[in-house]
Design an enzyme around this catalytic site. Structure first.
Site, mmCIF file in Angstrom:
data_model
loop_
_atom_site.group_PDB
_atom_site.id
_atom_site.type_symbol
_atom_site.label_atom_id
_atom_site.label_comp_id
_atom_site.label_asym_id
_atom_site.label_seq_id
_atom_site.Cartn_x
_atom_site.Cartn_y
_atom_site.Cartn_z
ATOM 1 N N ASP A 124 3.051 -0.229 13.562
ATOM 2 C CA ASP A 124 2.855 0.954 12.564
ATOM 3 C C ASP A 124 1.601 0.914 12.262
ATOM 4 O OD1 ASP A 124 2.979 3.104 10.854
ATOM 5 O OD2 ASP A 124 4.075 1.705 9.257
ATOM 6 N N SER A 137 0.925 -1.148 0.029
ATOM 7 C CA SER A 137 -0.015 -0.194 0.075
ATOM 8 C C SER A 137 1.009 1.168 0.062
ATOM 9 C CB SER A 137 -0.774 0.073 0.969
ATOM 10 O OG SER A 137 -0.175 -0.170 2.484
ATOM 11 N N HIS A 138 2.027 1.091 0.479
ATOM 12 C CA HIS A 138 3.088 2.129 0.573
ATOM 13 C C HIS A 138 4.199 2.045 -0.552
ATOM 14 C CE1 HIS A 138 0.039 3.272 3.309
ATOM 15 N NE2 HIS A 138 0.367 4.648 3.436
ATOM 16 N N ASP A 176 -4.710 0.803 1.370
ATOM 17 C CA ASP A 176 -5.530 -0.410 1.098
ATOM 18 C C ASP A 176 -6.769 -0.336 0.420
ATOM 19 O OD1 ASP A 176 -3.486 -2.096 1.724
ATOM 20 O OD2 ASP A 176 -3.837 -2.294 3.990
ATOM 21 N N LEU A 192 4.731 -11.485 16.397
ATOM 22 C CA LEU A 192 4.455 -10.189 16.830
ATOM 23 C C LEU A 192 4.495 -9.197 15.713
ATOM 24 C CD1 LEU A 192 7.578 -10.718 19.310
ATOM 25 C CD2 LEU A 192 5.196 -10.737 19.768
HETATM 26 P P1 NDP Z 1 -2.035 -2.766 9.149
HETATM 27 O O1 NDP Z 1 -3.566 -3.103 9.885
HETATM 28 O O2 NDP Z 1 -1.594 -3.670 8.097
HETATM 29 O O3 NDP Z 1 -1.038 -3.305 10.506
HETATM 30 C C1 NDP Z 1 -0.880 -2.684 11.469
HETATM 31 C C2 NDP Z 1 0.066 -3.021 12.708
HETATM 32 O O4 NDP Z 1 -0.394 -4.251 13.230
HETATM 33 C C3 NDP Z 1 1.686 -3.563 11.622
HETATM 34 O O5 NDP Z 1 2.371 -3.318 12.569
HETATM 35 C C4 NDP Z 1 1.221 -4.964 11.664
HETATM 36 O O6 NDP Z 1 2.611 -5.788 11.597
HETATM 37 C C5 NDP Z 1 0.395 -5.423 12.871
HETATM 38 N N1 NDP Z 1 -0.301 -6.396 12.810
HETATM 39 C C6 NDP Z 1 -1.023 -6.831 11.799
HETATM 40 N N2 NDP Z 1 -1.734 -7.948 11.906
HETATM 41 C C7 NDP Z 1 -1.249 -8.365 12.946
HETATM 42 C C8 NDP Z 1 -1.054 -9.861 13.671
HETATM 43 N N3 NDP Z 1 -2.113 -10.850 13.154
HETATM 44 N N4 NDP Z 1 -0.433 -10.140 14.774
HETATM 45 C C9 NDP Z 1 0.520 -9.228 14.973
HETATM 46 N N5 NDP Z 1 0.724 -7.727 14.623
HETATM 47 C C10 NDP Z 1 -0.128 -7.676 13.466
HETATM 48 O O7 NDP Z 1 -1.611 -1.635 9.185
HETATM 49 P P2 NDP Z 1 -2.473 -0.226 8.720
HETATM 50 O O8 NDP Z 1 -3.398 -0.622 7.508
HETATM 51 O O9 NDP Z 1 -3.313 0.489 9.674
HETATM 52 O O10 NDP Z 1 -1.374 0.932 8.012
HETATM 53 C C11 NDP Z 1 -0.727 0.356 6.966
HETATM 54 C C12 NDP Z 1 0.386 1.356 6.404
HETATM 55 O O11 NDP Z 1 -0.258 2.797 6.310
HETATM 56 C C13 NDP Z 1 1.393 1.717 8.036
HETATM 57 O O12 NDP Z 1 2.397 1.464 7.449
HETATM 58 C C14 NDP Z 1 1.133 3.247 7.968
HETATM 59 O O13 NDP Z 1 2.372 3.876 8.503
HETATM 60 C C15 NDP Z 1 0.721 3.681 6.653
HETATM 61 N N6 NDP Z 1 -0.090 5.006 6.729
HETATM 62 C C16 NDP Z 1 0.568 6.020 6.337
HETATM 63 C C17 NDP Z 1 0.010 7.309 6.167
HETATM 64 C C18 NDP Z 1 0.500 8.451 5.922
HETATM 65 O O14 NDP Z 1 -0.063 9.599 5.849
HETATM 66 N N7 NDP Z 1 1.895 8.457 5.538
HETATM 67 C C19 NDP Z 1 -1.492 7.423 6.756
HETATM 68 C C20 NDP Z 1 -1.905 6.150 7.474
HETATM 69 C C21 NDP Z 1 -1.389 4.929 7.241
HETATM 70 P P3 NDP Z 1 3.256 -6.171 10.539
HETATM 71 O O15 NDP Z 1 3.823 -4.894 9.860
HETATM 72 O O16 NDP Z 1 4.088 -7.080 10.827
HETATM 73 O O17 NDP Z 1 2.088 -6.636 9.464
#
Ligand code: NDP
Length: 337
Positions: A180, A49-50, A190, A302
């Site tokens: 994050d 997504s990024h 997404d 994690l």
């Molecule tokens: P996700 O919902 O995909 O994940 C959120 C966090 O939860 C991650 O650290 C992920 O780890 C963790 N996680 C997810 N599933 C599990 C699980 N089953 N067990 C343990 N940990 C889990 O992220 P978002 O969709 O909320 O965000 C995606 C990206 O969008 C982020 O990187 C965010 O920085 C970016 N973003 C950027 C913005 C901007 O303006 N620049 C604005 C909003 C979002 P893991 O990475 O290991 O999957």
């Protein structure tokens, strides 16, 4: 997409291609380098997504003059434990790269250091901004605003940005633990991917222009809004990010920022470093029994584990790009290898 295009690309080659794409499209090489390394890190670690999905938006932002791809950030405020940087309509990446060492030195001296970046654009995942600080032994927290896309406490219209926040801490027996996340149930990136693929959204992710819940990604994007994670609690986090990243840095709130389409939001960024060594504690060692307890409680994975596994695969076999990512690369840097 060329039929002979590789499906896996070594990381340095992909970084070079993305730098080339940015430089051909008006970026200074110094600005392009950290932007490219973040885009590629997202592809490498499975945050599509990024990743390359955002490359056309970066380019369009500079082409149209909405963002400045050549300007260098400058420090406009300095205290023992604070740096305020004006990105001057540029991107946050170079500011972070330039003052990373300075910030760690301040945190090591005083125990904490805060970086505030104003008048900036951020179009990326946040974990690449903070993971390295935890590798160096610091606890790091960062957040960034974006244009209003998220409903507030019980409202029907977007008022807060998707306002990502991220946390990183060192580990003695493994790579840092980094989470994050967007302030919305699903990140805007997404939702864009779902719309492009014609896939429905899960229930509870978004509303249409009238505030009516919908699973149609196109309706959410067309004047609708995203729902905050955890209901009112997520809205509270989104509000706090507006204060930390926008108000403190002197940047517009999400609702004040222009609507940029698929381009980076005008934003502010907040980054806090804490040096456990100044507190006389060994957080990296202390986190291990907590991790053990978490695993013993039934948790398999994690935050960060998934990314680290993808990173390992990429180191061994190259970064896997899907057809859409390759197509973007070919369109943005035609004629390169
Ligand atoms: P996700 O919902 O995909 O994940 C959120 C966090 O939860 C991650 O650290 C992920 O780890 C963790 N996680 C997810 N599933 C599990 C699980 N089953 N067990 C343990 N940990 C889990 O992220 P978002 O969709 O909320 O965000 C995606 C990206 O969008 C982020 O990187 C965010 O920085 C970016 N973003 C950027 C913005 C901007 O303006 N620049 C604005 C909003 C979002 P893991 O990475 O290991 O999957």
């Amino acid at each position: 997409m060329s039929p002979t295009a590789p499906l896996r690309v070594p990381e340095p080659e992909l970084v070079a291609r993305v730098v080339d794409a940015l430089v051909r499209n008006g970026f200074d090489a110094q600005v392009a380098a950290p932007v490219a390394s973040t885009i590629v890190a997202c592809e490498r670690d499975g945050t599509p997504s990024h990743g390359l999905l955002r490359l056309p938006g970066y380019i369009e932002a500079v082409h149209t003059g909405y963002a400045d791809g050549r300007v260098l950030p400058e420090v406009v405020g300095k205290r023992d434990s604070m740096l305020v940087v004006d990105a001057r309509q540029g991107f946050t990446h170079l500011a972070l790269a330039q003052w990373r060492d300075d910030l760690m030195q301040r945190a090591a001296r005083t125990g904490t250091a805060v970086l505030l970046i104003r008048d900036a654009h951020h179009f990326a995942a946040l974990w690449p901004d903070i993971e390295d600080f935890a590798v160096e032994g610091f606890v790091a927290i960062s957040c960034v605003t974006s244009r209003a896309r998220v409903i507030g406490w019980g409202g029907t219209k977007a008022v807060f940005g998707t306002n990502a926040s991220a946390f990183a801490c060192p580990r003695a027996d493994g790579p840092p633990i980094v989470w994050d996340q967007s302030a919305s149930v699903m990140s805007q990136g997404d939702v864009l991917r779902a719309a492009r693929q014609g896939l429905p959204l899960p229930e509870g992710v978004g509303v249409d222009i009238d505030g009516v819940p919908t699973t149609d990604a196109a309706r959410v994007l067309d004047g609708g809004a995203l729902v905050a994670f955890g209901g009112v609690k997520g809205a509270s986090i989104a509000f706090a990010v507006e204060i930390l990243a926008a108000a403190l840095s002197g940047s517009p709130f999400g609702f004040e920022a222009p609507v940029p389409g698929n381009r980076p939001s005008k934003c502010g960024q907040f980054l806090l470093l804490v040096d456990p060594r100044c507190a006389g504690t060994d957080v990296a060692r202390r986190v291990e029994p907590l991790v053990d307890a978490v695993h013993a409680s039934g948790t398999q994975k994690l935050p960060g584990d998934r990314r680290y596994a993808r990173r390992q695969q990429a180191a061994e076999h190259g970064i896997e790009l899907d057809a859409h990512a390759l197509d973007i690369l070919d369109r943005c840097a035609p004629g390169t290898a």
